[in-house]
Design a protein around this motif. Structure first.
Motif, PDB file in Angstrom:
ATOM      1  N   VAL A  19      13.239  -2.558 -11.810  1.00 19.25           N
ATOM      2  CA  VAL A  19      12.945  -3.685 -12.016  1.00 19.25           C
ATOM      3  C   VAL A  19      13.166  -4.266 -13.535  1.00 19.25           C
ATOM      4  O   VAL A  19      13.913  -5.010 -14.187  1.00 19.25           O
ATOM      5  CB  VAL A  19      12.104  -4.467 -11.193  1.00 19.25           C
ATOM      6  CG1 VAL A  19      12.115  -6.115 -11.965  1.00 19.25           C
ATOM      7  CG2 VAL A  19      12.239  -4.373  -9.825  1.00 19.25           C
ATOM      8  N   THR A  20      12.486  -3.375 -14.311  1.00 20.75           N
ATOM      9  CA  THR A  20      12.417  -3.691 -15.930  1.00 20.75           C
ATOM     10  C   THR A  20      13.647  -3.350 -16.441  1.00 20.75           C
ATOM     11  O   THR A  20      14.328  -4.112 -17.338  1.00 20.75           O
ATOM     12  CB  THR A  20      11.318  -2.724 -16.556  1.00 20.75           C
ATOM     13  OG1 THR A  20      10.211  -3.114 -16.076  1.00 20.75           O
ATOM     14  CG2 THR A  20      11.322  -3.016 -18.076  1.00 20.75           C
ATOM     15  N   LEU A  21      14.197  -2.035 -15.936  1.00 22.48           N
ATOM     16  CA  LEU A  21      15.837  -1.745 -16.591  1.00 22.48           C
ATOM     17  C   LEU A  21      16.715  -2.949 -16.147  1.00 22.48           C
ATOM     18  O   LEU A  21      17.402  -3.477 -16.989  1.00 22.48           O
ATOM     19  CB  LEU A  21      15.946  -0.229 -16.059  1.00 22.48           C
ATOM     20  CG  LEU A  21      17.397   0.145 -16.412  1.00 22.48           C
ATOM     21  CD1 LEU A  21      17.521  -0.006 -17.996  1.00 22.48           C
ATOM     22  CD2 LEU A  21      17.694   1.463 -15.936  1.00 22.48           C
ATOM     23  N   GLY A  22      16.596  -3.119 -14.905  1.00 18.02           N
ATOM     24  CA  GLY A  22      17.668  -4.317 -14.408  1.00 18.02           C
ATOM     25  C   GLY A  22      17.531  -5.474 -15.138  1.00 18.02           C
ATOM     26  O   GLY A  22      18.547  -5.816 -15.387  1.00 18.02           O
ATOM     27  N   ALA A  23      16.297  -5.884 -15.042  1.00 20.82           N
ATOM     28  CA  ALA A  23      16.307  -7.312 -15.685  1.00 20.82           C
ATOM     29  C   ALA A  23      16.500  -7.119 -17.409  1.00 20.82           C
ATOM     30  O   ALA A  23      17.036  -8.207 -17.905  1.00 20.82           O
ATOM     31  CB  ALA A  23      14.743  -7.724 -15.636  1.00 20.82           C
ATOM     32  N   SER A  24      16.045  -6.159 -18.010  1.00 17.20           N
ATOM     33  CA  SER A  24      16.527  -5.806 -19.369  1.00 17.20           C
ATOM     34  C   SER A  24      17.916  -6.223 -19.717  1.00 17.20           C
ATOM     35  O   SER A  24      18.191  -6.686 -20.579  1.00 17.20           O
ATOM     36  CB  SER A  24      15.882  -4.602 -19.845  1.00 17.20           C
ATOM     37  OG  SER A  24      14.430  -4.764 -19.897  1.00 17.20           O
ATOM     38  N   TRP A  68      14.423 -19.201  -6.507  1.00 10.98           N
ATOM     39  CA  TRP A  68      15.439 -18.109  -6.134  1.00 10.98           C
ATOM     40  C   TRP A  68      15.386 -17.681  -4.666  1.00 10.98           C
ATOM     41  O   TRP A  68      16.313 -17.500  -3.918  1.00 10.98           O
ATOM     42  CB  TRP A  68      15.455 -17.020  -7.160  1.00 10.98           C
ATOM     43  CG  TRP A  68      16.007 -17.166  -8.563  1.00 10.98           C
ATOM     44  CD1 TRP A  68      15.621 -17.903  -9.350  1.00 10.98           C
ATOM     45  CD2 TRP A  68      17.549 -16.939  -8.822  1.00 10.98           C
ATOM     46  NE1 TRP A  68      16.306 -17.864 -10.685  1.00 10.98           N
ATOM     47  CE2 TRP A  68      17.431 -17.291 -10.282  1.00 10.98           C
ATOM     48  CE3 TRP A  68      18.346 -16.490  -8.149  1.00 10.98           C
ATOM     49  CZ2 TRP A  68      18.587 -17.233 -11.112  1.00 10.98           C
ATOM     50  CZ3 TRP A  68      19.755 -16.156  -8.965  1.00 10.98           C
ATOM     51  CH2 TRP A  68      19.517 -16.536 -10.426  1.00 10.98           C
ATOM     52  N   PHE A  69      13.949 -17.429  -4.471  1.00  8.52           N
ATOM     53  CA  PHE A  69      13.836 -16.725  -3.075  1.00  8.52           C
ATOM     54  C   PHE A  69      13.594 -17.681  -1.944  1.00  8.52           C
ATOM     55  O   PHE A  69      14.076 -17.429  -0.820  1.00  8.52           O
ATOM     56  CB  PHE A  69      12.632 -15.556  -3.303  1.00  8.52           C
ATOM     57  CG  PHE A  69      12.476 -14.699  -2.352  1.00  8.52           C
ATOM     58  CD1 PHE A  69      13.360 -13.609  -2.070  1.00  8.52           C
ATOM     59  CD2 PHE A  69      11.353 -14.785  -1.167  1.00  8.52           C
ATOM     60  CE1 PHE A  69      13.187 -12.756  -1.009  1.00  8.52           C
ATOM     61  CE2 PHE A  69      11.110 -13.898  -0.438  1.00  8.52           C
ATOM     62  CZ  PHE A  69      12.131 -13.231  -0.187  1.00  8.52           C
ATOM     63  N   PRO A  81      15.361  -9.518  -2.193  1.00  9.38           N
ATOM     64  CA  PRO A  81      14.056  -9.555  -3.196  1.00  9.38           C
ATOM     65  C   PRO A  81      14.399  -8.713  -4.287  1.00  9.38           C
ATOM     66  O   PRO A  81      14.283  -9.366  -5.469  1.00  9.38           O
ATOM     67  CB  PRO A  81      13.199  -8.868  -2.525  1.00  9.38           C
ATOM     68  CG  PRO A  81      13.390  -9.103  -0.846  1.00  9.38           C
ATOM     69  CD  PRO A  81      14.844  -8.889  -0.756  1.00  9.38           C
ATOM     70  N   TRP A  82      15.284  -7.792  -4.275  1.00  6.23           N
ATOM     71  CA  TRP A  82      15.599  -7.029  -5.296  1.00  6.23           C
ATOM     72  C   TRP A  82      16.495  -7.677  -6.593  1.00  6.23           C
ATOM     73  O   TRP A  82      16.483  -7.536  -7.570  1.00  6.23           O
ATOM     74  CB  TRP A  82      16.192  -5.669  -5.259  1.00  6.23           C
ATOM     75  CG  TRP A  82      15.276  -4.629  -4.576  1.00  6.23           C
ATOM     76  CD1 TRP A  82      14.791  -4.622  -3.409  1.00  6.23           C
ATOM     77  CD2 TRP A  82      14.648  -3.700  -5.583  1.00  6.23           C
ATOM     78  NE1 TRP A  82      14.212  -3.423  -3.421  1.00  6.23           N
ATOM     79  CE2 TRP A  82      13.624  -2.769  -4.688  1.00  6.23           C
ATOM     80  CE3 TRP A  82      14.634  -3.550  -6.784  1.00  6.23           C
ATOM     81  CZ2 TRP A  82      13.043  -2.002  -5.247  1.00  6.23           C
ATOM     82  CZ3 TRP A  82      13.955  -2.471  -7.433  1.00  6.23           C
ATOM     83  CH2 TRP A  82      12.919  -1.568  -6.630  1.00  6.23           C
ATOM     84  N   THR A  83      17.418  -8.553  -5.827  1.00  6.26           N
ATOM     85  CA  THR A  83      18.534  -9.259  -6.625  1.00  6.26           C
ATOM     86  C   THR A  83      17.680 -10.583  -7.262  1.00  6.26           C
ATOM     87  O   THR A  83      17.821 -10.733  -8.603  1.00  6.26           O
ATOM     88  CB  THR A  83      19.317 -10.089  -5.608  1.00  6.26           C
ATOM     89  OG1 THR A  83      19.988  -8.854  -5.105  1.00  6.26           O
ATOM     90  CG2 THR A  83      20.384 -10.820  -6.484  1.00  6.26           C
ATOM     91  N   VAL A  84      16.840 -11.014  -6.585  1.00  5.19           N
ATOM     92  CA  VAL A  84      15.734 -12.255  -7.189  1.00  5.19           C
ATOM     93  C   VAL A  84      14.940 -11.673  -8.388  1.00  5.19           C
ATOM     94  O   VAL A  84      14.922 -12.263  -9.383  1.00  5.19           O
ATOM     95  CB  VAL A  84      15.126 -12.704  -6.036  1.00  5.19           C
ATOM     96  CG1 VAL A  84      13.989 -13.848  -6.528  1.00  5.19           C
ATOM     97  CG2 VAL A  84      16.055 -13.593  -5.131  1.00  5.19           C
ATOM     98  N   ALA A  85      14.541 -10.529  -8.084  1.00  4.08           N
ATOM     99  CA  ALA A  85      13.479 -10.049  -9.150  1.00  4.08           C
ATOM    100  C   ALA A  85      14.422  -9.658 -10.188  1.00  4.08           C
ATOM    101  O   ALA A  85      14.116 -10.023 -11.547  1.00  4.08           O
ATOM    102  CB  ALA A  85      13.014  -8.585  -8.646  1.00  4.08           C
ATOM    103  N   ILE A  86      15.526  -8.888 -10.247  1.00  2.00           N
ATOM    104  CA  ILE A  86      16.266  -8.444 -11.553  1.00  2.00           C
ATOM    105  C   ILE A  86      16.758  -9.692 -12.196  1.00  2.00           C
ATOM    106  O   ILE A  86      16.618  -9.783 -13.293  1.00  2.00           O
ATOM    107  CB  ILE A  86      17.231  -7.563 -11.026  1.00  2.00           C
ATOM    108  CG1 ILE A  86      16.561  -6.043 -10.662  1.00  2.00           C
ATOM    109  CG2 ILE A  86      18.137  -7.406 -12.247  1.00  2.00           C
ATOM    110  CD1 ILE A  86      17.462  -5.106 -10.096  1.00  2.00           C
ATOM    111  N   LEU A  87      17.589 -10.617 -11.302  1.00  2.00           N
ATOM    112  CA  LEU A  87      18.130 -11.624 -11.841  1.00  2.00           C
ATOM    113  C   LEU A  87      16.969 -12.818 -12.458  1.00  2.00           C
ATOM    114  O   LEU A  87      17.232 -13.401 -13.472  1.00  2.00           O
ATOM    115  CB  LEU A  87      19.153 -12.576 -11.039  1.00  2.00           C
ATOM    116  CG  LEU A  87      20.409 -11.643 -10.495  1.00  2.00           C
ATOM    117  CD1 LEU A  87      21.306 -12.340  -9.696  1.00  2.00           C
ATOM    118  CD2 LEU A  87      21.324 -11.478 -11.893  1.00  2.00           C
ATOM    119  N   GLY A  88      16.186 -12.994 -11.528  1.00  2.00           N
ATOM    120  CA  GLY A  88      15.303 -14.298 -11.936  1.00  2.00           C
ATOM    121  C   GLY A  88      14.316 -13.682 -13.256  1.00  2.00           C
ATOM    122  O   GLY A  88      14.327 -14.581 -14.195  1.00  2.00           O
TER     123      GLY A  88
END
Length: 219
Positions: A19-24, A68-69, A81-88
């Motif tokens: 999640v950290t990598l994607g959101a970064s 978002w969710f 949930p993964w999309t919301v976590a990374i994008l959000g």
């Protein structure tokens, strides 16, 4: 029981890292774009970027994740949930990074602007080739600090059903009854991730860009 706890913790750490990598990546890309728009000569783009920054910096990350969710599906938009976590998380942090980019660009020596105008550079060319490369070197330390804040913000994705590191620590603590041990692991785990991964990566980038800057200057 300890094997179960170790497995749960390992899965939680892996989820937090992903999640950290994607959101970064999301935060960096959007932060650069919106930050550049903040210094655009077009008033409409500046207004849009100001509204973007003020909204995402001025509202709670947790509430944004809830929207978002839980709220978007009411309007027919359902995200995993993964999309919301990374994008959000990425979009939220991008609001802060955009201001870092704006400040770094505006902090470049004004003579660079004048020289670019004298060479008849278009605005986008001036940003891409002259100002932004210098601004990136200046903003890297703050960018690294924002990535650490992003890492800590991943603990909130528990509320959208993702069992990240903090949640995994609580599960392990509940299973063993040893809350001191596993919450200590959670407490220092984020510190270790930040200092062992994020900080060295940012310092490596600073050295790499500095070497490139020296070569360009000598060339």
């Amino acid at each position: 029981m300890l094997r179960f706890s170790a497995t749960v913790l390992a899965q939680g750490i892996l989820i937090t890292l992903v999640v950290t990598l994607g959101a970064s990546l999301v935060a960096t890309l959007l932060g650069l774009i919106v930050g550049v728009l903040r210094v655009s000569p077009l008033r409409l783009l500046r207004w849009f970027s100001i509204a973007y920054v003020e909204f995402f910096r001025g509202t709670s990350l947790l509430v944004q994740l809830y929207w978002w969710f839980f709220v978007l599906p009411i309007f027919g938009v359902t995200l995993s949930p993964w999309t919301v976590a990374i994008l959000g998380i990425g979009i939220h942090i991008s609001g802060y990074l955009a201001e870092v980019v704006r400040g770094a660009i505006q902090g470049v020596n004004h003579g660079q602007y004048e020289a670019s105008i004298a060479l008849n550079f278009q605005w986008f060319t001036m940003i891409r080739r002259i100002l932004l490369p210098q601004a990136i070197r200046a903003m890297l330390p703050i960018w690294g600090n924002m990535l650490i804040e992003l890492l800590k913000g991943t603990s909130l994705v528990f509320f959208i059903t993702i069992p990240e590191f903090t949640t995994a620590s609580k599960v392990a603590a509940d299973a063993t009854g040893n809350y001191v041990l596993f919450f200590a692991v959670a407490l220092f785990g984020y510190y270790v991730i930040a200092r062992a991964l994020i900080t060295p990566f940012v310092r490596w980038l600073e050295r790499a860009l500095s070497r490139g800057f020296v070569r360009d200057a000598m060339g």
